[in-house]
Design an enzyme around this catalytic site. Structure first.
Site, mmCIF file in Angstrom:
data_model
loop_
_atom_site.group_PDB
_atom_site.id
_atom_site.type_symbol
_atom_site.label_atom_id
_atom_site.label_comp_id
_atom_site.label_asym_id
_atom_site.label_seq_id
_atom_site.Cartn_x
_atom_site.Cartn_y
_atom_site.Cartn_z
ATOM 1 N N ARG A 104 1.034 -1.102 0.135
ATOM 2 C CA ARG A 104 -0.098 -0.139 0.040
ATOM 3 C C ARG A 104 0.858 1.236 -0.146
ATOM 4 O O ARG A 104 1.885 1.394 0.681
ATOM 5 C CB ARG A 104 -0.736 0.018 1.204
ATOM 6 C CG ARG A 104 -1.913 1.195 1.419
ATOM 7 C CD ARG A 104 -3.046 1.001 0.452
ATOM 8 N NE ARG A 104 -4.108 1.665 0.853
ATOM 9 C CZ ARG A 104 -5.158 1.966 0.273
ATOM 10 N NH1 ARG A 104 -5.271 1.739 -1.015
ATOM 11 N NH2 ARG A 104 -6.123 2.753 0.756
ATOM 12 N N THR A 378 -10.104 0.738 -9.348
ATOM 13 C CA THR A 378 -9.055 -0.313 -8.586
ATOM 14 C C THR A 378 -9.138 -1.577 -9.527
ATOM 15 O O THR A 378 -9.880 -1.420 -10.563
ATOM 16 C CB THR A 378 -9.399 -0.735 -7.104
ATOM 17 O OG1 THR A 378 -9.195 0.453 -6.354
ATOM 18 C CG2 THR A 378 -8.456 -1.649 -6.624
HETATM 19 N N1 GLY Z 1 -8.615 3.126 -3.129
HETATM 20 C C1 GLY Z 1 -9.449 2.137 -2.649
HETATM 21 C C2 GLY Z 1 -9.237 1.161 -1.628
HETATM 22 O O1 GLY Z 1 -8.110 1.092 -1.453
HETATM 23 O O2 GLY Z 1 -10.265 0.720 -0.931
#
Ligand code: GLY
Length: 567
Positions: A104, A378
């Site tokens: 992340r 996503t």
């Molecule tokens: N940006 C969408 C998520 O990480 O849930």
């Protein structure tokens, strides 16, 4: 050493265009439902799935294929595929070892809790979504090298090479892609001082070639130098130079300091299934555990698929899990997430005890507050190799084309993941998002996610590899696909393709895709006290199911260009 030995070959491949068959000359049709004996890849784009399959056929394992697919998606699916974003990987080896990798994005060193507020303390609309200040430090490149270092078999350079070639030679955009690129043209122009490759003077149409020379050079640097080809040297300098053009704050020190994290995956049992998925900083695993934990007390299979009774129960469970999400979940490295308490069997049971089978609860009585509105772009891919190793990766630059800022000279889009933080803890921002302390901005912290890459076993054997994009709807989509199979007896294809619904506590509403609920179901739900609202598409699920004879069924969501490829 291995890196050096492949340098010569790579340079040769790079300077001799046309020496390999051109994968992207024409739009490759998607394959939506495929059964193959040995191995399977399902991703958001036919070229990426094909590249993954070739890696598997050439002796690569599931992680090798995942690395190749991640880099390929950065080229052929720029709306969400990326090297400028981040993601999560769930891995399960053929002999049952499980792992989760967190790549992340991180908040830059110069970020601060109030960085998106004006002098009056009000949220500045769009600042966490558009342009240079919206980006977290990207994690995808580090993630792929870390996954490969632990589990990969083939040389990294071999896995990046197909992406280099497709970026260099171009590929034919699909009609969905052409439409999207046209829709975002003004935004690309606004968010860049240069003219990115995604902007064309005449409208994009299906079959037009998208050639990304700068991106191919960036990928070549990564291939030749490893993570340093991105986090240091020319690429890093280009990122920092880009930042300077629009008030961005990612520095060389930020890039140099980016770290992936191997985390203990979150395991939950549901009847004779075990689901392995992502712990914080994703909310996906914790929410899914709560939803399924509450539902376990009921015999859902007695109800018809999408019957009012089933939808009511699932929505009630979702309402409660999302209320907890808003209050309690964030990056556990920075905030004391009460994960054990949230997952405690008795606690979960107690959360469901006030569900009335005939009457909707009121979200305002379950918890106070407003919802977080999340972006829906996503992407997810699922892979199983011939030995039965499985990979489930969800990766993102947040909203469609991320911050819409392309790093000049490097050719890739940066994420706008900073918007997944709470811009203003405790107060709803201009988008109606709620901010809570658990997810406030802090340098080095990871923003809360909903991404839920998941691997399901049944009786200890691999059963399903699944995941989806869709912001806050990710969790409920994965739950539904799982329940569609485990409780409602749907075929894998129907489990993915049938229209979905979603409840996220607030707004206190059951959202549904066109065709999910018929008039009689809507009126029964409304009689129970629910409000319902039709909305656009929910998720794009990529699933692989192991069939009783051991063959693999790949299902690519018919909602997009998604495609399965296997052998
Ligand atoms: N940006 C969408 C998520 O990480 O849930």
């Amino acid at each position: 050493m291995r890196l050096k030995s492949s340098v010569f070959l790579l340079i040769l491949l790079f300077i001799l265009p046309g020496c390999k068959p051109h994968l992207g000359k024409k739009v490759i049709p998607s394959s939506k439902n495929l059964i193959k004996k040995e191995a399977m890849v399902v991703s958001a784009h036919p070229i990426a799935s094909e590249i993954g399959k070739r890696v598997l056929q050439n002796g690569g394992n599931a992680v090798d294929a995942a690395v190749a697919v991640q880099f390929a998606l950065a080229v052929v699916y720029p709306v969400a595929g990326n090297i400028g974003g981040g993601g999560f990987m769930i891995y399960r080896s053929a002999d049952g070892e499980v792992a989760s990798l967190d790549f992340r994005e991180m908040a830059p060193i110069s970020s601060s809790r109030d960085m998106y507020l004006d002098k009056n303390g009000d949220v500045i609309q769009g600042l966490s979504l558009n342009g240079h200040l919206a980006s977290g430090i990207p994690g995808s490149v580090a993630g792929m090298f870390a996954a490969h270092e632990r589990y990969g078999k083939l040389e990294m350079a071999e896995l990046i090479q197909p992406a280099i070639e497709v970026a260099r030679d171009g590929f034919a955009v699909t009609s969905q892609q052409a439409k999207r690129l046209n829709n975002f043209k003004e935004r690309f122009i606004k968010n860049n001082l240069h003219k990115p490759v995604f902007v064309k003077d005449t409208p994009w149409k299906a079959g037009d070639q998208l050639v990304q020379t700068d991106l191919s050079q960036t990928l070549l640097r990564i291939s030749l130098s490893g993570p340093a080809g991105f986090y240091a040297g020319k690429t890093a300098e280009l990122i920092v130079a880009e930042m300077a053009k629009g008030g961005g704050i990612i520095s060389l020190e930020d890039l140099d300091g980016y770290k992936v994290k191997w985390r203990r995956p979150l395991l939950m049992n549901y009847k004779n299934y075990t689901l392995t998925t992502m712990p914080p900083p994703s909310s996906g695993g914790a929410c899914m555990a709560q939803i399924l934990g509450i539902l376990k007390a009921y015999d859902l299979s007695q109800y018809e698929f999408h019957s009012p009774e089933a939808i009511h129960l699932i929505a009630e469970a979702e309402r409660r899990a999302y209320a907890d999400r808003t209050e309690h979940l964030g990056d556990s490295d920075f905030y004391d997430v009460p994960l054990e308490e949230l997952l405690d069997k008795d606690y979960i049971k107690s959360r469901g005890t006030d569900i009335d089978l005939n009457k909707a609860s009121k979200s305002s009585e379950i918890f106070a507050g407003e919802p977080r509105k999340e972006s829906e772009e996503t992407t997810h891919f699922s892979i199983v190799d011939k030995d039965g190793n499985a990979v489930s990766i969800t990766t993102t630059i947040n909203s469609g084309y991320g911050s819409k800022t392309v790093v000049e000279g490097a050719g890739f889009l940066l994420n706008n993941e900073m918007d997944d933080f709470s811009a203003k803890p405790g107060v709803p921002n201009l988008f109606g998002l709620i901010g809570k302390e658990a997810n406030a901005i802090q340098p080095g912290k990871r923003m809360l996610s909903s991404m839920t890459p998941t691997i399901v076993t049944k009786g200890g054997e691999l059963e399903l590899v699944v995941g989806t994009p869709g912001g806050s709807t990710i969790i409920t989509s994965v739950v539904q696909v799982f329940l569609n199979i485990s409780e409602f007896g749907l075929s894998t294809y129907d489990a993915v393709a049938k229209p979905r619904f979603h409840h996220q506590w607030l707004p206190d509403q059951i959202y549904y895709e066109k065709g999910a609920l018929d008039a009689a179901t809507i009126s029964k739900l409304e009689e129970m006290g629910h409000t319902t609202k039709e909305r656009g598409l929910i998720g794009k699920v990529e699933a692989i199911r192991v069939l009783p004879d051991g063959s693999l069924e790949g299902v690519a969501d018919p909602r997009g260009d998604d495609s399965a490829s296997g052998y």
